[in-house]
Design a protein around this motif. Sequence first.
Motif, PDB file in Angstrom:
ATOM      1  N   LEU A 201      31.425  81.289   9.079  1.00 51.21           N
ATOM      2  CA  LEU A 201      32.873  81.575   8.251  1.00 51.21           C
ATOM      3  C   LEU A 201      33.883  80.645   8.385  1.00 51.21           C
ATOM      4  CD1 LEU A 201      33.883  84.678   6.667  1.00 51.21           C
ATOM      5  CD2 LEU A 201      35.464  83.290   8.026  1.00 51.21           C
ATOM      6  N   VAL A 202      34.086  80.692   9.834  1.00 55.41           N
ATOM      7  CA  VAL A 202      35.448  79.665  10.382  1.00 55.41           C
ATOM      8  C   VAL A 202      35.327  78.553   9.914  1.00 55.41           C
ATOM      9  CG1 VAL A 202      36.896  79.285  12.269  1.00 55.41           C
ATOM     10  CG2 VAL A 202      36.229  81.551  11.828  1.00 55.41           C
ATOM     11  N   ILE A 203      34.016  77.775  10.616  1.00 57.74           N
ATOM     12  CA  ILE A 203      33.818  76.461  10.158  1.00 57.74           C
ATOM     13  C   ILE A 203      33.748  75.980   8.786  1.00 57.74           C
ATOM     14  CG2 ILE A 203      31.905  74.782  10.488  1.00 57.74           C
ATOM     15  CD1 ILE A 203      31.362  75.917  13.070  1.00 57.74           C
ATOM     16  N   ARG A 204      33.353  76.800   7.952  1.00 61.30           N
ATOM     17  CA  ARG A 204      33.207  76.574   6.565  1.00 61.30           C
ATOM     18  C   ARG A 204      34.581  76.524   5.962  1.00 61.30           C
ATOM     19  NH1 ARG A 204      28.274  76.846   2.572  1.00 61.30           N
ATOM     20  NH2 ARG A 204      29.243  75.934   0.930  1.00 61.30           N
ATOM     21  N   ALA A 205      35.593  77.522   6.408  1.00 61.58           N
ATOM     22  CA  ALA A 205      36.756  77.636   6.047  1.00 61.58           C
ATOM     23  C   ALA A 205      37.414  76.301   6.363  1.00 61.58           C
ATOM     24  CB  ALA A 205      37.322  78.648   6.600  1.00 61.58           C
ATOM     25  N   MET A 206      37.207  75.849   7.515  1.00 60.13           N
ATOM     26  CA  MET A 206      38.012  74.653   8.065  1.00 60.13           C
ATOM     27  C   MET A 206      37.626  73.494   7.104  1.00 60.13           C
ATOM     28  SD  MET A 206      38.335  74.943  12.033  1.00 60.13           S
ATOM     29  CE  MET A 206      38.971  73.581  12.486  1.00 60.13           C
ATOM     30  N   ARG A 207      36.348  73.280   6.810  1.00 56.02           N
ATOM     31  CA  ARG A 207      35.696  72.393   6.190  1.00 56.02           C
ATOM     32  C   ARG A 207      36.357  72.217   4.473  1.00 56.02           C
ATOM     33  NH1 ARG A 207      29.440  72.905   5.698  1.00 56.02           N
ATOM     34  NH2 ARG A 207      29.820  71.369   4.008  1.00 56.02           N
ATOM     35  N   ILE A 208      36.368  73.348   4.054  1.00 52.41           N
ATOM     36  CA  ILE A 208      37.096  73.368   2.639  1.00 52.41           C
ATOM     37  C   ILE A 208      38.509  73.282   2.691  1.00 52.41           C
ATOM     38  CG2 ILE A 208      37.665  75.144   0.918  1.00 52.41           C
ATOM     39  CD1 ILE A 208      35.232  76.683   1.402  1.00 52.41           C
ATOM     40  N   TRP A 209      39.259  73.684   3.947  1.00 53.51           N
ATOM     41  CA  TRP A 209      40.678  73.559   3.943  1.00 53.51           C
ATOM     42  C   TRP A 209      41.137  71.941   4.265  1.00 53.51           C
ATOM     43  CZ3 TRP A 209      43.436  71.914   8.520  1.00 53.51           C
ATOM     44  CH2 TRP A 209      44.956  72.262   8.565  1.00 53.51           C
ATOM     45  N   VAL A 210      40.280  71.229   5.055  1.00 56.11           N
ATOM     46  CA  VAL A 210      40.275  69.715   5.449  1.00 56.11           C
ATOM     47  C   VAL A 210      40.376  69.194   3.862  1.00 56.11           C
ATOM     48  CG1 VAL A 210      39.454  68.019   6.325  1.00 56.11           C
ATOM     49  CG2 VAL A 210      39.753  69.685   7.675  1.00 56.11           C
ATOM     50  N   ARG A 211      39.436  69.700   3.058  1.00 60.03           N
ATOM     51  CA  ARG A 211      39.026  68.866   1.869  1.00 60.03           C
ATOM     52  C   ARG A 211      40.122  69.037   0.873  1.00 60.03           C
ATOM     53  NH1 ARG A 211      34.411  70.918   0.462  1.00 60.03           N
ATOM     54  NH2 ARG A 211      35.160  72.448  -1.170  1.00 60.03           N
ATOM     55  N   THR A 212      40.822  70.262   1.061  1.00 58.15           N
ATOM     56  CA  THR A 212      41.901  70.714  -0.056  1.00 58.15           C
ATOM     57  C   THR A 212      43.510  70.587   0.127  1.00 58.15           C
ATOM     58  OG1 THR A 212      41.385  73.240   0.217  1.00 58.15           O
ATOM     59  CG2 THR A 212      39.949  71.993  -1.217  1.00 58.15           C
ATOM     60  N   ALA A 213      43.593  71.073   1.489  1.00 59.74           N
ATOM     61  CA  ALA A 213      44.916  71.254   1.966  1.00 59.74           C
ATOM     62  C   ALA A 213      45.864  69.943   1.834  1.00 59.74           C
ATOM     63  CB  ALA A 213      45.132  71.673   3.348  1.00 59.74           C
ATOM     64  N   PRO A 214      47.290  70.266   1.529  1.00 56.55           N
ATOM     65  CA  PRO A 214      48.091  69.112   1.535  1.00 56.55           C
ATOM     66  C   PRO A 214      48.002  68.209   2.897  1.00 56.55           C
ATOM     67  CG  PRO A 214      49.211  70.881   0.774  1.00 56.55           C
ATOM     68  CD  PRO A 214      47.755  71.555   1.371  1.00 56.55           C
ATOM     69  N   PRO A 215      48.068  67.036   2.693  1.00 57.12           N
ATOM     70  CA  PRO A 215      48.255  66.256   3.905  1.00 57.12           C
ATOM     71  C   PRO A 215      49.289  66.772   5.149  1.00 57.12           C
ATOM     72  CG  PRO A 215      48.045  64.723   1.985  1.00 57.12           C
ATOM     73  CD  PRO A 215      48.484  66.105   1.593  1.00 57.12           C
ATOM     74  N   GLU A 216      50.471  67.301   4.645  1.00 61.08           N
ATOM     75  CA  GLU A 216      51.194  67.605   5.488  1.00 61.08           C
ATOM     76  C   GLU A 216      51.063  68.790   6.360  1.00 61.08           C
ATOM     77  OE1 GLU A 216      52.705  69.248   1.564  1.00 61.08           O
ATOM     78  OE2 GLU A 216      51.814  67.368   2.484  1.00 61.08           O
ATOM     79  N   GLU A 217      50.073  69.429   5.764  1.00 58.07           N
ATOM     80  CA  GLU A 217      49.686  70.725   6.502  1.00 58.07           C
ATOM     81  C   GLU A 217      48.444  70.475   7.417  1.00 58.07           C
ATOM     82  OE1 GLU A 217      48.924  74.183   3.988  1.00 58.07           O
ATOM     83  OE2 GLU A 217      50.990  74.095   3.123  1.00 58.07           O
ATOM     84  N   LYS A 218      47.987  69.370   7.672  1.00 56.26           N
ATOM     85  CA  LYS A 218      46.577  69.289   8.314  1.00 56.26           C
ATOM     86  C   LYS A 218      46.809  69.011   9.870  1.00 56.26           C
ATOM     87  CE  LYS A 218      43.843  67.875   4.094  1.00 56.26           C
ATOM     88  NZ  LYS A 218      43.042  66.683   3.538  1.00 56.26           N
ATOM     89  N   GLY A 219      47.836  68.476  10.267  1.00 55.51           N
ATOM     90  CA  GLY A 219      47.899  68.201  11.643  1.00 55.51           C
ATOM     91  C   GLY A 219      47.119  66.917  11.695  1.00 55.51           C
ATOM     92  N   TRP A 220      46.571  66.856  12.988  1.00 61.49           N
ATOM     93  CA  TRP A 220      45.654  66.086  13.444  1.00 61.49           C
ATOM     94  C   TRP A 220      44.498  65.445  12.551  1.00 61.49           C
ATOM     95  CZ3 TRP A 220      40.533  67.314  14.398  1.00 61.49           C
ATOM     96  CH2 TRP A 220      40.660  68.654  14.995  1.00 61.49           C
ATOM     97  N   LEU A 221      44.068  66.780  11.820  1.00 61.64           N
ATOM     98  CA  LEU A 221      43.015  66.307  10.847  1.00 61.64           C
ATOM     99  C   LEU A 221      43.408  65.602   9.641  1.00 61.64           C
ATOM    100  CD1 LEU A 221      41.144  70.080  11.102  1.00 61.64           C
ATOM    101  CD2 LEU A 221      40.512  67.953  11.996  1.00 61.64           C
ATOM    102  N   ALA A 222      44.512  65.367   9.550  1.00 57.26           N
ATOM    103  CA  ALA A 222      44.996  64.321   8.203  1.00 57.26           C
ATOM    104  C   ALA A 222      44.474  63.086   8.527  1.00 57.26           C
ATOM    105  CB  ALA A 222      46.527  64.416   8.190  1.00 57.26           C
TER     106      ALA A 222
END
Length: 328
Positions: A201-222
């Motif tokens: 659940l946590v990993i899939r949430a991170m995958r979706i978030w990386v794909r959909t979150a605004p760049p300024e919210e992604k930290g180093w994952l941007a």
Amino acid sequence: MTGHDHVSQSLALASESQFPMMASRADFLSQILTLIRLRGELIFSAELHAPWGLRLGNGSGYFHVVSEGELWLTASDGKAVHAVAGDLLVMLQGTGHAIGTPGVKPIEARKLLEAQLRDDSLSIRLEGNGPVTRLVTGAFRFEGDNMPSMLAVLPSVIHIQGSTKGEDQEWLKVLANSLLSEAQAPHPGAAIMISRLIDVLVIRAMRIWVRTAPPEEKGWLAALADARISRALKAIHDEPFRRRLVAELAAIAGMSRSNFAERFSTLVGAGPLHYQTRWRLLLASDMLRRSDARVSEVARRVGYESEAAFSRAFKAQFGIPPVMTRVS
């Protein structure tokens, strides 16, 4: 086979088995997520009639699946999030938060859980005259001390909205139901099953978030969204024990040295060489946890000429000296 050869072979096999995506050159996020190991602590469902408010304490990560109604979440840094039915909220940093309806002073969730949870009923209820909110909530901890240092730069709340998940909508329902089923009717292996489900659940949430979150919210994952910087990151992760100069990484990215260093630092939050060292030491720490190798052998495996130099770098990064902590 000599003892030295046996250890060297064990280290090589450990590296390949623990980090198979390095050999297969799979995606960068998978390499990061390989180090995430969670231990599920608690699963419960909640039926909460407005007005209500709960405070969940420090020390654990949490997730909330909103199956009905709505809530407001206030993180420890003051960030407020409005979630409705179908949404998933994940708090990775273990700093605590409050949920509820606006204007209600939250009560400690721990006290409510102690009063209402039973072995045969992992659910809580708050009476009220207003609309009902139903949740599936879980608490978890990270095994080991390394991954939280990387997750600390991520937002205090990852909010996956049900209205934007599309094909991801169904998996969340399935996981939430599976978690509750395992928790409420435990069979042999239930504890490890719950941990694995929370892991997914946590990993899939991170995958979706990386794909959909605004760049300024992604930290180093941007950096994943930057084609040039991601090429340099992939090079570091594909050959983590190779020492590359900034100029070499800049060439891989197709940028000038100065522009590359500035862009990399802006997106990743650390300079290229600092990040390269940190990643190498994260892998070294994991080897010490998961193999029978001595500190001196791990030091040589990850590219340090002496155990002393490795120990200094390790302590500077994590605040503690390297020790073998074999996980059975």
